[in-house]
Structure formats: structure tokens, C-alpha cells
Write a protein that holds these residues in place. Structure first.
Motif, PDB file in Angstrom:
ATOM      1  N   GLU A 158       1.026  -1.301  -0.146  1.00 34.74           N
ATOM      2  CA  GLU A 158       0.127  -0.048   0.000  1.00 34.74           C
ATOM      3  C   GLU A 158       0.958   1.189   0.154  1.00 34.74           C
ATOM      4  O   GLU A 158       0.618   2.306  -0.794  1.00 34.74           O
ATOM      5  CB  GLU A 158      -0.967  -0.042   1.120  1.00 34.74           C
ATOM      6  N   ILE A 159       2.008   1.297   0.846  1.00 37.91           N
ATOM      7  CA  ILE A 159       3.039   2.423   0.950  1.00 37.91           C
ATOM      8  C   ILE A 159       3.519   2.635  -0.262  1.00 37.91           C
ATOM      9  O   ILE A 159       3.560   3.810  -0.737  1.00 37.91           O
ATOM     10  CB  ILE A 159       3.987   2.124   2.006  1.00 37.91           C
ATOM     11  N   LEU A 160       4.133   1.755  -0.965  1.00 37.83           N
ATOM     12  CA  LEU A 160       4.689   1.632  -2.158  1.00 37.83           C
ATOM     13  C   LEU A 160       3.804   2.118  -3.213  1.00 37.83           C
ATOM     14  O   LEU A 160       4.297   2.943  -4.086  1.00 37.83           O
ATOM     15  CB  LEU A 160       5.533   0.349  -2.805  1.00 37.83           C
ATOM     16  N   ASN A 161       2.604   1.597  -3.371  1.00 34.84           N
ATOM     17  CA  ASN A 161       1.778   2.079  -4.468  1.00 34.84           C
ATOM     18  C   ASN A 161       1.376   3.674  -4.095  1.00 34.84           C
ATOM     19  O   ASN A 161       1.517   4.516  -5.042  1.00 34.84           O
ATOM     20  CB  ASN A 161       0.292   1.406  -3.953  1.00 34.84           C
ATOM     21  N   ARG A 162       1.105   4.163  -3.037  1.00 36.07           N
ATOM     22  CA  ARG A 162       1.045   5.540  -2.714  1.00 36.07           C
ATOM     23  C   ARG A 162       2.087   6.261  -3.090  1.00 36.07           C
ATOM     24  O   ARG A 162       1.940   7.513  -3.644  1.00 36.07           O
ATOM     25  CB  ARG A 162       0.847   5.641  -1.320  1.00 36.07           C
ATOM     26  N   ILE A 163       3.417   5.827  -2.694  1.00 38.15           N
ATOM     27  CA  ILE A 163       4.547   6.466  -3.203  1.00 38.15           C
ATOM     28  C   ILE A 163       4.505   6.772  -4.571  1.00 38.15           C
ATOM     29  O   ILE A 163       5.011   7.702  -5.186  1.00 38.15           O
ATOM     30  CB  ILE A 163       5.807   5.894  -2.774  1.00 38.15           C
ATOM     31  N   SER A 164       4.178   5.800  -5.602  1.00 40.23           N
ATOM     32  CA  SER A 164       4.459   5.701  -6.700  1.00 40.23           C
ATOM     33  C   SER A 164       3.390   6.721  -7.474  1.00 40.23           C
ATOM     34  O   SER A 164       3.440   7.265  -8.849  1.00 40.23           O
ATOM     35  CB  SER A 164       4.046   4.390  -7.625  1.00 40.23           C
ATOM     36  N   LYS A 165       2.466   7.090  -6.645  1.00 42.67           N
ATOM     37  CA  LYS A 165       1.166   7.953  -7.134  1.00 42.67           C
ATOM     38  C   LYS A 165       1.848   9.457  -7.243  1.00 42.67           C
ATOM     39  O   LYS A 165       1.127  10.396  -7.608  1.00 42.67           O
ATOM     40  CB  LYS A 165      -0.015   7.741  -6.344  1.00 42.67           C
ATOM     41  N   LEU A 166       2.997   9.681  -6.594  1.00 37.11           N
ATOM     42  CA  LEU A 166       3.383  11.145  -6.290  1.00 37.11           C
ATOM     43  C   LEU A 166       4.085  11.465  -7.598  1.00 37.11           C
ATOM     44  O   LEU A 166       4.651  10.673  -8.474  1.00 37.11           O
ATOM     45  CB  LEU A 166       4.380  11.146  -5.122  1.00 37.11           C
ATOM     46  N   ASN A 167       4.218  12.765  -7.952  1.00 33.12           N
ATOM     47  CA  ASN A 167       5.050  13.274  -8.919  1.00 33.12           C
ATOM     48  C   ASN A 167       5.722  14.482  -8.493  1.00 33.12           C
ATOM     49  O   ASN A 167       5.444  15.063  -7.568  1.00 33.12           O
ATOM     50  CB  ASN A 167       4.263  13.577 -10.490  1.00 33.12           C
ATOM     51  N   GLU A 168       6.622  15.226  -9.561  1.00 31.29           N
ATOM     52  CA  GLU A 168       7.384  16.194  -9.002  1.00 31.29           C
ATOM     53  C   GLU A 168       6.507  17.617  -8.878  1.00 31.29           C
ATOM     54  O   GLU A 168       6.877  18.513  -8.033  1.00 31.29           O
ATOM     55  CB  GLU A 168       8.360  16.744 -10.332  1.00 31.29           C
ATOM     56  N   SER A 169       5.222  17.458  -9.466  1.00 31.94           N
ATOM     57  CA  SER A 169       4.354  18.825  -9.086  1.00 31.94           C
ATOM     58  C   SER A 169       3.288  18.450  -7.877  1.00 31.94           C
ATOM     59  O   SER A 169       2.514  19.216  -7.692  1.00 31.94           O
ATOM     60  CB  SER A 169       3.655  18.991 -10.208  1.00 31.94           C
ATOM     61  N   SER A 170       3.376  17.322  -7.174  1.00 31.40           N
ATOM     62  CA  SER A 170       2.619  16.920  -6.067  1.00 31.40           C
ATOM     63  C   SER A 170       2.927  18.092  -5.181  1.00 31.40           C
ATOM     64  O   SER A 170       3.912  18.385  -4.768  1.00 31.40           O
ATOM     65  CB  SER A 170       3.097  15.634  -5.186  1.00 31.40           C
ATOM     66  N   GLN A 171       1.514  18.667  -4.451  1.00 29.92           N
ATOM     67  CA  GLN A 171       1.531  19.617  -3.590  1.00 29.92           C
ATOM     68  C   GLN A 171       1.229  19.136  -2.002  1.00 29.92           C
ATOM     69  O   GLN A 171       0.535  18.385  -1.853  1.00 29.92           O
ATOM     70  CB  GLN A 171       0.695  20.799  -3.866  1.00 29.92           C
ATOM     71  N   GLY A 172       2.026  19.677  -1.324  1.00 29.84           N
ATOM     72  CA  GLY A 172       1.342  19.211   0.199  1.00 29.84           C
ATOM     73  C   GLY A 172       0.156  20.187   0.600  1.00 29.84           C
ATOM     74  O   GLY A 172      -0.022  21.424   0.233  1.00 29.84           O
ATOM     75  N   SER A 173      -0.717  19.591   1.362  1.00 29.20           N
ATOM     76  CA  SER A 173      -1.940  20.279   2.128  1.00 29.20           C
ATOM     77  C   SER A 173      -1.548  21.240   3.128  1.00 29.20           C
ATOM     78  O   SER A 173      -2.165  21.742   3.672  1.00 29.20           O
ATOM     79  CB  SER A 173      -3.000  19.399   2.306  1.00 29.20           C
ATOM     80  N   ILE A 180      15.242   6.121  -3.593  1.00 32.83           N
ATOM     81  CA  ILE A 180      16.061   5.758  -2.364  1.00 32.83           C
ATOM     82  C   ILE A 180      14.878   5.372  -1.297  1.00 32.83           C
ATOM     83  O   ILE A 180      15.099   4.560  -0.748  1.00 32.83           O
ATOM     84  CB  ILE A 180      16.885   7.154  -1.902  1.00 32.83           C
ATOM     85  N   LEU A 181      13.975   6.150  -1.305  1.00 33.31           N
ATOM     86  CA  LEU A 181      12.702   5.787  -0.205  1.00 33.31           C
ATOM     87  C   LEU A 181      12.238   4.450  -0.518  1.00 33.31           C
ATOM     88  O   LEU A 181      11.950   3.855   0.436  1.00 33.31           O
ATOM     89  CB  LEU A 181      11.682   7.009  -0.140  1.00 33.31           C
ATOM     90  N   ILE A 182      12.038   4.039  -1.741  1.00 35.01           N
ATOM     91  CA  ILE A 182      11.284   2.800  -2.193  1.00 35.01           C
ATOM     92  C   ILE A 182      12.288   1.725  -1.701  1.00 35.01           C
ATOM     93  O   ILE A 182      11.855   0.847  -1.108  1.00 35.01           O
ATOM     94  CB  ILE A 182      11.167   2.864  -3.618  1.00 35.01           C
ATOM     95  N   GLY A 183      13.459   1.893  -1.976  1.00 36.00           N
ATOM     96  CA  GLY A 183      14.508   1.071  -1.465  1.00 36.00           C
ATOM     97  C   GLY A 183      14.586   0.855   0.092  1.00 36.00           C
ATOM     98  O   GLY A 183      14.750  -0.305   0.483  1.00 36.00           O
ATOM     99  N   LEU A 184      14.485   1.864   0.876  1.00 34.32           N
ATOM    100  CA  LEU A 184      14.503   1.822   2.180  1.00 34.32           C
ATOM    101  C   LEU A 184      13.320   1.207   2.814  1.00 34.32           C
ATOM    102  O   LEU A 184      13.151   0.324   3.817  1.00 34.32           O
ATOM    103  CB  LEU A 184      14.387   3.354   2.810  1.00 34.32           C
ATOM    104  N   VAL A 185      12.091   1.453   2.181  1.00 34.36           N
ATOM    105  CA  VAL A 185      10.848   0.804   2.345  1.00 34.36           C
ATOM    106  C   VAL A 185      11.032  -0.939   2.443  1.00 34.36           C
ATOM    107  O   VAL A 185      10.722  -1.401   3.173  1.00 34.36           O
ATOM    108  CB  VAL A 185       9.771   1.235   1.992  1.00 34.36           C
ATOM    109  N   PHE A 237       0.459  14.830   1.149  1.00 33.68           N
ATOM    110  CA  PHE A 237       0.626  15.151  -0.368  1.00 33.68           C
ATOM    111  C   PHE A 237      -0.462  14.528  -1.113  1.00 33.68           C
ATOM    112  O   PHE A 237      -0.461  14.286  -2.294  1.00 33.68           O
ATOM    113  CB  PHE A 237       2.077  14.641  -0.909  1.00 33.68           C
ATOM    114  N   GLY A 238      -1.708  14.163  -0.307  1.00 34.29           N
ATOM    115  CA  GLY A 238      -2.750  13.631  -1.061  1.00 34.29           C
ATOM    116  C   GLY A 238      -2.921  12.145  -1.630  1.00 34.29           C
ATOM    117  O   GLY A 238      -3.587  11.986  -2.404  1.00 34.29           O
ATOM    118  N   VAL A 239      -1.903  11.337  -1.206  1.00 38.69           N
ATOM    119  CA  VAL A 239      -2.037  10.083  -1.654  1.00 38.69           C
ATOM    120  C   VAL A 239      -2.010   9.032  -0.689  1.00 38.69           C
ATOM    121  O   VAL A 239      -1.819   9.333   0.257  1.00 38.69           O
ATOM    122  CB  VAL A 239      -0.950   9.808  -2.758  1.00 38.69           C
TER     123      VAL A 239
END
Length: 149
Positions: free
Chosen positions: A12-27, A101-106, A147-149
Motif C-alpha cells: 500500500e505504501i509503495l503504491n501511494r509513493i508511486s502516485k507522487l510526481n514532481e508537481s505533487s503539492q502538500g496540503s 531511495i525511499l522505495i529502497g528503504l521501505v 501530499f494527498g496520496v
């Protein structure tokens, strides 16, 4: 609380990380997405023995211990919680390398699902295996919600 040691929760966490992109904005908060990805690496690296954090003074250690249960209980963290000084990221970070790097650490942390002995956290002291897994999931969930994911 879910645990990063659970295969379903890790996926689930890896799937959510994969939904992020360079223009993702934090709430909330001040970090942009690359900084958030870098920030999320610190607790995983610390648990895996790849990052050394300076121990807080005795007074701060008592303060940290008063918040310890909140790191792994079922309550969601509120937006805009202060970031511990050693985990603050102020310089700009490149999105793709930080994401990889984060995916590798997860994945590396999840591989420790059978590990029984963990070094104490420099600020919070001893955590059980179960608490380490829940704490890592909760931290990642908090920032992915940011970041909305």
C-alpha cells in the motif's frame, strides 16, 4: 495501526509513493515533495542502522519519551506537527532520486520483518519489533496524506 512489516501495508505504501510526481503539492507544512521524500528516509535509515542521530540532552529525552506512545498508536498525527531538528530538510531535493531511495528503504525495512533485536532509538529508547513496524508505517502514512496520496 498497520505495520510496515505487513506485506499488504508495505505494498500500500509503495503504491501511494508511486502516485507522487514532481508537481505533487502538500496540503500543509513547508516541504515540497522532494524534501518530504528525503525526510521520510531518516527514520527508516535510523532503524536500519544507516543513520546516526545525536542523542538529545536528558531533559529533551524526557520530553520525547512523553510522546513515545503516539508514534505507534492508532491516532492519526495532526497536520503541521513540528519536525525534529535532525530530520529537517531545508535544501531542495531532486524528486526521482529521492523517490527511488525511499522505495529502497521501505523494501529494506520490510525485509527485517523477522528481526527480533533492535537498537534503541537515540531519543525515544527501546521499541518492540511491533512498535518499530507501526511507527514506520505511521510516519510514512502521515506524509503521504500530507501530499494527498
Amino acid at each position: 495501526m498497520k505495520s510496515l512489516f505487513e506485506t499488504e501495508s508495505k505494498s500500500e505504501i509503495l503504491n501511494r509513493i508511486s502516485k507522487l510526481n514532481e508537481s505533487s503539492q502538500g496540503s500543509w507544512g513547508k516541504m515540497e515533495v522532494g524534501q518530504m521524500l528525503h525526510h521520510c528516509q531518516f527514520p527508516l535509515s535510523l532503524a536500519l542502522g544507516r543513520y546516526e542521530m545525536k542523542k538529545p540532552n536528558p531533559i529533551m529525552k524526557l520530553v520525547f519519551k512523553s510522546f513515545k506512545k503516539g508514534l505507534y498508536d492508532d491516532k492519526l498525527w495532526k497536520p503541521n506537527l513540528p519536525t525534529a531538528k535532525p530530520f529537517k530538510v531545508e535544501d531542495k531535493k531532486d524528486f526521482e532520486p529521492e523517490k527511488e531511495i525511499l522505495i529502497g528503504l521501505v523494501n529494506d525495512f520490510h525485509q527485517e520483518k523477522e528481526r527480533k533485536n533492535w537498537d534503541p532509538h537515540p531519543a525515544f529508547g527501546v521499541f518492540t519489533h511491533e512498535q518499530w513496524g507501526k511507527m514506520q508505517y505511521k510516519h510514512l502514512d502521515h506524509h503521504l496524506r500530507q501530499f494527498g496520496v
